[in-house]
Write a protein that holds these residues in place. Structure first.
Motif, mmCIF file in Angstrom:
data_model
loop_
_atom_site.group_PDB
_atom_site.id
_atom_site.type_symbol
_atom_site.label_atom_id
_atom_site.label_comp_id
_atom_site.label_asym_id
_atom_site.label_seq_id
_atom_site.Cartn_x
_atom_site.Cartn_y
_atom_site.Cartn_z
ATOM 1 N N HIS A 109 -3.848 16.888 -1.211
ATOM 2 C CA HIS A 109 -3.338 15.519 -1.324
ATOM 3 C C HIS A 109 -4.430 14.536 -0.907
ATOM 4 C CE1 HIS A 109 1.172 16.716 -0.478
ATOM 5 N NE2 HIS A 109 0.633 17.410 -1.465
ATOM 6 N N ARG A 110 -4.727 13.579 -1.757
ATOM 7 C CA ARG A 110 -5.503 12.407 -1.347
ATOM 8 C C ARG A 110 -4.502 11.268 -1.255
ATOM 9 N NH1 ARG A 110 -7.540 8.169 -4.486
ATOM 10 N NH2 ARG A 110 -9.014 6.846 -3.345
ATOM 11 N N ALA A 111 -4.209 10.850 -0.016
ATOM 12 C CA ALA A 111 -3.100 9.919 0.188
ATOM 13 C C ALA A 111 -3.560 8.670 0.916
ATOM 14 C CB ALA A 111 -1.987 10.598 0.977
ATOM 15 N N ARG A 112 -2.894 7.544 0.608
ATOM 16 C CA ARG A 112 -3.235 6.258 1.214
ATOM 17 C C ARG A 112 -1.969 5.534 1.656
ATOM 18 N NH1 ARG A 112 -5.998 3.653 -3.728
ATOM 19 N NH2 ARG A 112 -4.486 5.056 -4.743
ATOM 20 N N LEU A 113 -2.043 4.949 2.837
ATOM 21 C CA LEU A 113 -0.977 4.129 3.387
ATOM 22 C C LEU A 113 -1.519 2.724 3.606
ATOM 23 C CD1 LEU A 113 1.793 3.618 4.821
ATOM 24 C CD2 LEU A 113 0.717 4.483 6.922
ATOM 25 N N ALA A 114 -0.842 1.743 3.033
ATOM 26 C CA ALA A 114 -1.253 0.345 3.189
ATOM 27 C C ALA A 114 -0.259 -0.377 4.083
ATOM 28 C CB ALA A 114 -1.321 -0.339 1.825
ATOM 29 N N LEU A 115 -0.796 -1.197 5.024
ATOM 30 C CA LEU A 115 0.024 -1.963 5.957
ATOM 31 C C LEU A 115 -0.441 -3.410 5.970
ATOM 32 C CD1 LEU A 115 -1.116 0.884 7.485
ATOM 33 C CD2 LEU A 115 0.773 0.316 8.999
ATOM 34 N N ASP A 116 0.468 -4.324 6.355
ATOM 35 C CA ASP A 116 0.029 -5.701 6.553
ATOM 36 C C ASP A 116 -0.476 -5.864 7.983
ATOM 37 O OD1 ASP A 116 2.218 -6.036 8.242
ATOM 38 O OD2 ASP A 116 3.373 -7.238 6.816
ATOM 39 N N ALA A 117 -0.859 -7.078 8.348
ATOM 40 C CA ALA A 117 -1.459 -7.317 9.665
ATOM 41 C C ALA A 117 -0.487 -7.069 10.812
ATOM 42 C CB ALA A 117 -1.991 -8.747 9.732
ATOM 43 N N ASP A 118 0.815 -7.075 10.532
ATOM 44 C CA ASP A 118 1.827 -6.847 11.563
ATOM 45 C C ASP A 118 2.301 -5.400 11.622
ATOM 46 O OD1 ASP A 118 1.856 -9.567 12.317
ATOM 47 O OD2 ASP A 118 3.202 -10.033 10.635
ATOM 48 N N GLY A 119 1.657 -4.534 10.846
ATOM 49 C CA GLY A 119 2.056 -3.127 10.862
ATOM 50 C C GLY A 119 3.231 -2.812 9.968
ATOM 51 N N ARG A 120 3.573 -3.687 9.045
ATOM 52 C CA ARG A 120 4.653 -3.398 8.106
ATOM 53 C C ARG A 120 4.101 -2.578 6.951
ATOM 54 N NH1 ARG A 120 7.118 -5.517 3.458
ATOM 55 N NH2 ARG A 120 5.525 -7.151 3.249
ATOM 56 N N PHE A 121 4.824 -1.513 6.583
ATOM 57 C CA PHE A 121 4.384 -0.659 5.493
ATOM 58 C C PHE A 121 4.506 -1.402 4.163
ATOM 59 C CE2 PHE A 121 5.921 3.390 7.915
ATOM 60 C CZ PHE A 121 4.897 3.222 8.834
ATOM 61 N N LEU A 122 3.433 -1.362 3.395
ATOM 62 C CA LEU A 122 3.421 -1.998 2.080
ATOM 63 C C LEU A 122 3.479 -0.984 0.948
ATOM 64 C CD1 LEU A 122 0.671 -4.710 2.702
ATOM 65 C CD2 LEU A 122 3.164 -4.989 2.805
ATOM 66 N N ALA A 123 2.627 0.013 1.032
ATOM 67 C CA ALA A 123 2.539 0.966 -0.077
ATOM 68 C C ALA A 123 2.124 2.334 0.441
ATOM 69 C CB ALA A 123 1.549 0.488 -1.131
ATOM 70 N N LEU A 124 2.581 3.355 -0.277
ATOM 71 C CA LEU A 124 2.210 4.738 0.003
ATOM 72 C C LEU A 124 1.961 5.418 -1.328
ATOM 73 C CD1 LEU A 124 1.973 7.129 2.027
ATOM 74 C CD2 LEU A 124 4.426 7.524 1.683
ATOM 75 N N HIS A 125 0.798 6.047 -1.434
ATOM 76 C CA HIS A 125 0.449 6.710 -2.689
ATOM 77 C C HIS A 125 -0.280 8.007 -2.380
ATOM 78 C CE1 HIS A 125 -1.727 7.644 -6.440
ATOM 79 N NE2 HIS A 125 -0.687 7.070 -7.023
ATOM 80 N N ALA A 126 0.008 9.029 -3.188
ATOM 81 C CA ALA A 126 -0.681 10.311 -3.041
ATOM 82 C C ALA A 126 -1.128 10.809 -4.409
ATOM 83 C CB ALA A 126 0.228 11.336 -2.383
ATOM 84 N N ASP A 127 -2.350 11.276 -4.459
ATOM 85 C CA ASP A 127 -2.861 11.995 -5.623
ATOM 86 C C ASP A 127 -2.704 13.471 -5.290
ATOM 87 O OD1 ASP A 127 -4.321 13.247 -7.642
ATOM 88 O OD2 ASP A 127 -5.777 11.624 -7.764
ATOM 89 N N ILE A 128 -1.751 14.131 -5.934
ATOM 90 C CA ILE A 128 -1.382 15.509 -5.611
ATOM 91 C C ILE A 128 -1.980 16.442 -6.652
ATOM 92 C CG2 ILE A 128 0.546 17.125 -5.352
ATOM 93 C CD1 ILE A 128 2.249 14.701 -4.468
ATOM 94 N N LEU A 129 -2.828 17.342 -6.194
ATOM 95 C CA LEU A 129 -3.453 18.332 -7.060
ATOM 96 C C LEU A 129 -2.901 19.695 -6.662
ATOM 97 C CD1 LEU A 129 -5.429 18.877 -9.329
ATOM 98 C CD2 LEU A 129 -7.291 18.875 -7.657
ATOM 99 N N ALA A 130 -2.086 20.273 -7.527
ATOM 100 C CA ALA A 130 -1.308 21.469 -7.197
ATOM 101 C C ALA A 130 -1.934 22.719 -7.794
ATOM 102 C CB ALA A 130 0.118 21.315 -7.720
ATOM 103 N N ASP A 131 -1.958 23.779 -6.998
ATOM 104 C CA ASP A 131 -2.431 25.088 -7.443
ATOM 105 C C ASP A 131 -1.225 25.894 -7.902
ATOM 106 O OD1 ASP A 131 -3.502 27.597 -7.816
ATOM 107 O OD2 ASP A 131 -4.682 27.594 -5.973
ATOM 108 N N LEU A 132 -1.074 26.077 -9.216
ATOM 109 C CA LEU A 132 0.058 26.807 -9.776
ATOM 110 C C LEU A 132 -0.187 28.302 -9.854
ATOM 111 C CD1 LEU A 132 1.044 24.400 -12.690
ATOM 112 C CD2 LEU A 132 2.004 24.527 -10.402
ATOM 113 N N GLY A 133 -1.386 28.748 -9.462
ATOM 114 C CA GLY A 133 -1.700 30.153 -9.634
ATOM 115 C C GLY A 133 -1.987 30.471 -11.087
ATOM 116 N N ALA A 134 -1.777 31.727 -11.466
ATOM 117 C CA ALA A 134 -2.208 32.201 -12.782
ATOM 118 C C ALA A 134 -1.484 31.538 -13.937
ATOM 119 C CB ALA A 134 -2.022 33.716 -12.863
ATOM 120 N N ARG A 135 -0.243 31.091 -13.706
ATOM 121 C CA ARG A 135 0.535 30.413 -14.735
ATOM 122 C C ARG A 135 1.698 29.726 -14.051
ATOM 123 N NH1 ARG A 135 1.033 35.249 -17.401
ATOM 124 N NH2 ARG A 135 0.806 34.023 -19.327
ATOM 125 N N PRO A 136 2.324 28.764 -14.706
ATOM 126 C CA PRO A 136 3.520 28.174 -14.104
ATOM 127 C C PRO A 136 4.591 29.250 -13.910
ATOM 128 C CG PRO A 136 2.742 26.827 -15.928
ATOM 129 C CD PRO A 136 1.966 28.116 -15.986
#
Length: 763
Positions: free
Chosen positions: A287-314
């Motif tokens: 996971h490459r993930a990012r959390l964005a907050l404002d100056a008061d610590g309020r959550f604005l955004a959460l995003h993850a780039d998820i790269l999954a290992d499925l093994g040999a086949r789904p």
């Protein structure tokens, strides 16, 4: 109602009497006349083509009855039940010439004894034309293509949730970014996978350790070209499942094929040495993930780039655990934007599948580690930062940015209760560094809503059916499609039936696991749904049966139904105990067709199907106290606390047991458990489960917010304990080692990993 209330009581599990007496119904105990034994021959190479399979010596060996090779099973395939956008493969062969992981089945040997089958299997002369191994998701993106007809190792690539997260993150006052990796974790039930298949008079009977008997029946019948009514699946006690037994595997189906070919029973049990390469693991992702907050610590955004290992086949579930990760990413917090990019790739490793938690521990780790890192950088208390951004009870129900319709609960109360429980660590002069970490989660439970499952590409339905019958002697028989796997479902269903109808608990029998008897269940006991959905159906059936009994009694007593009550195995007029009819008399008259109200047919049986309108959401807060040795990187969990809410508690003792067992599994994921591969695709078969030394005393506090969706108010509880521990322990380790807090990003947190982080930190 009855004068004894069973729902909510700590009734001892009725299953335990037979289990503790050594009378459990396990596949390994089955002995049938003429039973043969199968051994699955597996590929020793990670990638290649099977160019030769000489069976002469094996067939000539003493006791050998049959050898099944690729040519014998070339047309037999199993379905992918859950399909991702763009997924090209919707089914997979049980045997094929191209092998893509160590442990892939290539042949089956059947003999009169297990020893003869094993010896003959060693006589098979296999030849492979080896091809390059592909290990790790990064290598898969640019490495050798494993399925040439696909033209790529990328199975799927799509976006879930808000598409404009990047814009909000770019404009935020504070952004925290972490890249996390998750080691492959393996389900490890006490009872290994096993099957005894028999073929007689054109009918296949399959005795199997499974979480989903009808699922197995449907797939076996379709794969072997048999009518569904000619396949009977019988599940036993299933000594643990944890997701690893929720579908039919190729090796299990091959045992069925062997039984048909031979016309005699065939037994197969997974060997301990095969489990790590044959039973599907889970968790493997980056996971490459990012959390964005404002100056008061309020959550604005959460995003993850998820790269999954499925093994040999789904696998049968394919991308689904990783999709659940993305859907549950927001947890109990408000965000203006939340979303994920999901990519799945194939590698030369065992296909990944279901494991307890089904992608939700990974979501909690990514989100909760980001929150703790944000608190550290902003100089805020991590609990207060969570409370500042948490949905309050007055905001529920609501829908998250990733489409989850949260129903009921009090998330802040759970966290505050937890904070008051936790004892701060005290240094004891042993040179170790100590810290406490918190994590919070919301859990999707009660998988159902059949049409929503269809829309999501899931090739199954989500309803459950309960059949409740009162016999002429007033005993009750409960029949349900959900399966036993150690979760105490027999006891819980009996408690609901006894309470809702008004009979003594010892007069209730529960029948599960046999497709010839139990009502149809498309997916069985998975996804924390046995009680939420199966119990919901039973609650409705019990209400109908009780109304039917009262209607008959009202007719016979010449009273209004509202003036009657069920007390002490009798229906009586309120305030007039002498005016009564025993349940036995009422049941007997009903089955004989005597003295029934007009329009009421003989018998006392109700059948109800319950298809949930949506998931129902449990939640919890976890805390761990750890001690870390900076000289070795060794981590000890010294204390653990959990506050959990899974709706109406039918049996609090069972829920506590579920939580403690699941937390132990979560500790294993956090610290010790991982299947590791060498560069040429060979698994390192050393898998370290947590023991009593690694699992501390666990303090459990149960809350109870009824589900507004489930009849009876229950929510799922089976997976809740696995979701919070990795994140809580990771946060505790980061608190103990603040100088490397931003590098605590991987599971498991082994001593070597932490030692290297400490050694390599900037001066």
């Amino acid at each position: 109602m009855s004068d004894a209330r069973h729902v909510g009581s700590r009734t001892p599990r009725r299953e335990d009497a037979r289990l503790l007496a050594g009378q459990g119904r396990y596949v390994g105990n089955i002995r049938l006349p003429g039973m043969a034994h199968a051994v699955v021959v597996r590929s020793p190479v990670a990638h290649g083509r099977l160019t030769g399979c000489d069976t002469k010596a094996a067939r000539a060996a003493e006791g050998v009855l049959d050898v099944i090779t690729v040519s014998d099973a070339a047309a037999i395939r199993l379905p992918c039940v859950m399909l991702a956008p763009g997924q090209q493969e919707t089914s997979y062969p049980v045997l094929e010439e191209t092998v893509r992981y160590v442990g892939q089945p290539v042949a089956v040997v059947v003999a009169t004894t297990p020893e003869a089958a094993r010896d003959a299997a060693d006589l098979l002369d296999l030849e492979f034309d080896e091809l390059p191994a592909v290990i790790g998701v990064e290598q898969a993106l640019d490495g050798h293509v494993l399925h040439p007809d696909w033209g790529t190792n990328l199975v799927t690539d799509f976006v879930l949730g808000d598409a404009d997260c990047d814009r909000v993150i770019a404009e935020a006052a504070q952004v925290v970014e972490l890249t996390s990796s998750f080691g492959r974790a393996s389900p490890y039930p006490i009872e290994p996978r096993g099957v005894v298949a028999s073929w007689f008079d054109g009918e296949l009977t399959v005795r199997i350790s499974t979480q989903a008997p009808h699922h197995v029946r449907d797939h076996a019948a379709d794969a072997l070209g048999l009518p569904h009514d000619r396949v009977r699946v019988i599940g036993g006690d299933a000594g643990g499942g944890f997701g690893g037994k929720e579908h039919l595997y190729p090796d299990e189906l091959l045992a069925c094929l062997a039984a048909i070919r031979l016309g005699r029973p065939v037994s197969w049990t997974e060997s301990p040495g095969d489990r790590l390469v044959a039973t599907l693991p889970a968790r493997a992702a980056v996971h490459r993930a990012r959390l964005a907050l404002d100056a008061d610590g309020r959550f604005l955004a959460l995003h993850a780039d998820i790269l999954a290992d499925l093994g040999a086949r789904p696998s049968n579930v394919g991308m689904s655990p990783f999709i659940v990760t993305a859907m549950m990413l927001p947890g109990p917090y408000r965000f203006d934007r939340a979303g994920a990019r999901l990519r799945g790739v194939v590698t030369t490793t065992t296909p990944t599948g279901s494991y307890r938690g089904f992608g939700q521990p990974e979501a909690a780790w990514t989100r909760e580690r980001l929150i703790d890192e944000a608190a550290r950088r902003l100089g805020l208390d991590p609990v207060e930062l969570r409370l500042r951004n948490m949905y309050g009870p007055d905001e529920l129900p609501c829908s998250t940015r990733t489409w989850q319709p949260y129903d009921s609960g009090d998330y802040p109360r759970a966290l505050r209760t937890l904070r008051d429980l936790v004892a701060p660590p005290a240094a004891d002069g042993d040179g170790r560094r100590r810290g406490v970490g918190f994590s919070c989660h919301v859990e999707a439970t009660g998988m159902g809503a059949s049409m929503e499952m269809k829309a999501a590409g899931i090739q199954a339905g989500g309803f459950e059916t309960a059949v409740l019958r009162m016999e002429p002697d007033a005993s009750l028989v409960v029949s349900s499609g959900v399966a036993v796997m150690g979760q105490g479902i027999e006891t819980a269903l009996a408690q609901i039936a006894a309470d809702r109808v008004g009979v003594p608990l010892d007069q209730v029998r529960v029948v599960l696991g046999d497709t010839a008897v139990a009502p149809y269940s498309s997916i069985g006991s998975i996804a924390s749904r046995s009680l939420a959905v199966g119990g919901g159906a039973l609650t409705q059936a019990a209400a109908r049966l009780r109304d039917r009994i009262v209607a008959i009694a009202a007719h016979q007593l010449e009273a209004a139904p509202d003036d009657l009550e069920i007390v002490g195995s009798a229906v009586r007029v309120k305030g007039d105990p002498q005016s009564a009819r025993t349940l036995r008399d009422l049941a007997t008259s009903a089955w004989r067709g005597w003295d029934l109200p007009e329009g009421v047919s003989p018998g006392l049986e109700e059948r109800v199907s319950y298809d949930p309108t949506a998931y129902t959401y449990s939640y919890g807060a976890h805390a761990a106290a750890v001690a870390v040795d900076p000289e070795t990187g060794a981590v000890e969990v010294e204390g653990y606390w959990v506050v959990s809410d899974s709706g109406v508690l039918v049996n609090p003792a069972i829920v506590e047991g579920q939580l403690r067992g699941a937390i132990a599994q979560g500790i294993g994921m956090a610290l010790t458990e991982e299947i590791v591969y060498t560069g040429d695709g060979q698994p390192i078969v050393e898998y370290l489960l947590p023991t009593t030394r690694e699992v501390p005393d666990i303090q459990v506090v149960l809350m109870e917010t009824p589900s507004p969706i489930t009849p009876g108010g229950m929510k799922g509880a089976g997976e809740a304990g696995t979701i919070g521990p990795p994140a809580a322990i990771g946060n505790a380790v980061a608190a103990a080692l603040p100088e490397i807090a931003d590098r605590v990003v991987s599971t498991p947190l082994t001593p070597s990993l932490l030692w290297n982080c400490l050694r390599d930190r900037p001066a």
